[in-house]
Design a protein around this motif. Structure first.
Motif, PDB file in Angstrom:
ATOM      1  N   VAL A 128       0.884  -1.175  -0.125  1.00 52.89           N
ATOM      2  CA  VAL A 128      -0.116  -0.024   0.052  1.00 52.89           C
ATOM      3  C   VAL A 128       0.866   1.381   0.288  1.00 52.89           C
ATOM      4  N   ARG A 142      -1.867   7.537   2.118  1.00 51.26           N
ATOM      5  CA  ARG A 142      -2.886   8.946   1.518  1.00 51.26           C
ATOM      6  C   ARG A 142      -2.209  10.137   2.184  1.00 51.26           C
ATOM      7  N   VAL A 151      -3.796   3.257   0.889  1.00 50.99           N
ATOM      8  CA  VAL A 151      -4.534   2.518  -0.579  1.00 50.99           C
ATOM      9  C   VAL A 151      -3.602   1.711  -1.170  1.00 50.99           C
ATOM     10  N   PRO A 152      -4.432   0.441  -1.826  1.00 56.04           N
ATOM     11  CA  PRO A 152      -3.430  -0.546  -2.363  1.00 56.04           C
ATOM     12  C   PRO A 152      -2.635   0.149  -3.583  1.00 56.04           C
ATOM     13  N   ALA A 187     -10.885  -3.548  -7.199  1.00 58.33           N
ATOM     14  CA  ALA A 187     -11.686  -2.676  -6.088  1.00 58.33           C
ATOM     15  C   ALA A 187     -11.104  -3.020  -4.866  1.00 58.33           C
ATOM     16  N   ASP A 188     -10.384  -1.896  -4.120  1.00 57.39           N
ATOM     17  CA  ASP A 188      -9.752  -2.124  -2.966  1.00 57.39           C
ATOM     18  C   ASP A 188      -8.775  -3.138  -2.865  1.00 57.39           C
ATOM     19  N   GLY A 189      -7.670  -3.263  -3.762  1.00 61.75           N
ATOM     20  CA  GLY A 189      -6.727  -4.099  -3.627  1.00 61.75           C
ATOM     21  C   GLY A 189      -6.940  -4.975  -4.683  1.00 61.75           C
ATOM     22  N   ARG A 248      -6.935  -8.855  -1.512  1.00 63.63           N
ATOM     23  CA  ARG A 248      -8.203  -8.673  -0.814  1.00 63.63           C
ATOM     24  C   ARG A 248      -8.817 -10.182  -1.156  1.00 63.63           C
ATOM     25  N   ARG A 281      -9.639  -7.481   3.325  1.00 66.98           N
ATOM     26  CA  ARG A 281      -8.041  -7.057   3.144  1.00 66.98           C
ATOM     27  C   ARG A 281      -7.589  -6.856   4.641  1.00 66.98           C
ATOM     28  N   GLU A 326      -4.236  -5.264   6.726  1.00 71.15           N
ATOM     29  CA  GLU A 326      -2.795  -4.550   6.683  1.00 71.15           C
ATOM     30  C   GLU A 326      -2.170  -4.845   7.931  1.00 71.15           C
TER      31      GLU A 326
END
Length: 396
Positions: free
Chosen positions: A112, A115, A243-244, A257-259, A280, A291, A293
């Motif tokens: 990741v 941000r 964010v991935p 979508a999200d990873g 994910r 997902r 982290e």
């Protein structure tokens, strides 16, 4: 081992990528193995960045996960400082340094990226903390600053604030939620984290949004809050989540979508697998796609993905583990705490600041947390692993 797999490319040279490469060799893979990393540094551990490295008690070299000779012994070809920029799943190639690298199996472990705040780009004195270079730069800036504002009171922000206070740096911790780590740990434990920080001299500004940054001649001078006040700052750490890293896979046809979306065995597409922060996957015990982290998951999932590369199809269904060190307190947890709709102390007490707490949802124990209680927590882990009914362990 699948006979057709003779060339494996691992993209991402962090803990997950390196573990996957090591696991492939340990599991008998004897073909070509290439590890691609965007950073010029050899794979290193990240959790100490906000603690030992920021505190100055560890030199960055201590973070390295493997010696140079060991890469040669394992016949791992390293291509560092050369990020992958595209993947062609039909042709089974990865674009690296304007050339196409062929593979039989691709394992994605790109992790990741942090941000940022609007207006922060290019502004002097504003930092993120993801890489070893980030940590070295932020430490120097924080020590030189008179006032540091940490934006984001999640794990990274709270740990950095604790480390800075240990160095004698003045710290204000800002977050729009009502307390530090409240989303991750719930309101009861969040209140204890808040007390811990205020007792060590951190100024908490929670429950208020960040409207922007103030600056003068290209350098940050403060953080403007949603209530109109400005918190003066010579140095700002932005720790508002990540964010991935999947931009390089745009147009590949993968679910991004999200990873990188995967099945229960970490398979994203034929010949394509993912592990670590970027992955994910469908968790069969939970019945949903998640997902994670956390450092432990990076290692465990990388090992599972490596087995899948070699033909295994066992579902990856871990009991996640994470920890946080703040001041003299170690917080550890197993399972899934976020989203719990019930909470109970199983041993010890909140007042004594030594306890094990249970988190539950839908009459199941979904997570357990220990505050300075490692032995008791380890025993409580079975409640999560066995999906114990809440009503069986917590009286009505």
């Amino acid at each position: 081992m699948t006979a057709a797999v003779r060339r494996v490319v691992v993209v991402g040279a962090g803990a997950a990528g390196l573990t996957a490469a090591e696991s492939l060799r340990a599991d008998g893979f004897d073909g070509d193995l290439t590890l691609i990393g965007a950073e010029t540094h050899a794979p290193y551990d990240r959790p100490p960045l906000s603690k030992q490295v920021l505190a100055g008690t560890w030199e960055p070299a201590r973070l390295e996960l493997l010696s140079g000779q060991r890469y040669d012994d394992l016949r791992i070809t390293r291509r560092l400082g050369t990020p992958a920029t595209a993947a062609d799943l039909a042709r089974r190639t990865v674009r690296v340094d304007r050339a196409d690298l062929p593979y039989d199996a691709l394992l994605i472990a790109t992790g990741v990226r942090p941000r940022t705040l609007p207006g922060a780009a290019g502004l002097g004195g504003v930092h993120v903390l993801r890489t070893v270079d980030d940590a070295v730069a932020f430490q120097a800036a924080a020590l030189a600053a008179g006032r540091v504002v940490v934006v984001g009171a999640g794990f990274l922000g709270a740990e950095a604030a604790a480390t800075l206070r240990g160095l004698g740096v003045s710290v204000t911790l800002v977050d729009p939620l009502p307390g530090p780590l409240v989303r991750q740990l719930g309101p009861a434990v969040s209140a204890l984290v808040a007390d811990l920080h205020t007792e060590h001299g951190v100024e908490l500004r929670t429950g208020v949004t960040v409207a922007g940054l103030t600056s003068d001649v290209g350098r940050v001078t403060g953080v403007r809050l949603g209530d109109g006040t400005v918190v003066a700052a010579d140095c700002v750490l932005v720790a508002i989540g990540c964010v991935p890293v999947t931009e390089w896979l745009a147009g590949s046809g993968l679910d991004l979508a999200d990873g990188v979306g995967c099945d229960a065995s970490c398979r994203a597409a034929p010949g394509v697998f993912a592990a670590g922060d970027v992955a994910r996957w469908f968790h069969p015990a939970l019945g949903e796609t998640i997902r994670v982290e956390h450092r432990t998951n990076a290692t465990e999932q990388a090992m599972a993905a490596a087995r899948a590369v070699l033909g295994g199809d066992e579902p990856y269904a871990p009991v996640p583990y994470f920890w946080s060190d703040q001041y003299d307190t170690k917080i550890q947890a197993y399972g899934h705490l976020a989203g719990a709709d019930r909470f109970a102390v199983a041993s010890g007490s909140l007042a004594q600041r030594r306890f094990v707490a249970l988190y539950g949802r839908d009459d199941r124990v979904t997570g357990v947390l220990g505050w300075r209680s490692p032995r008791e927590l380890l025993r409580a882990r079975a409640l999560v692993a066995d999906a114990t009914r809440w009503s069986d362990v917590v009286p009505a």
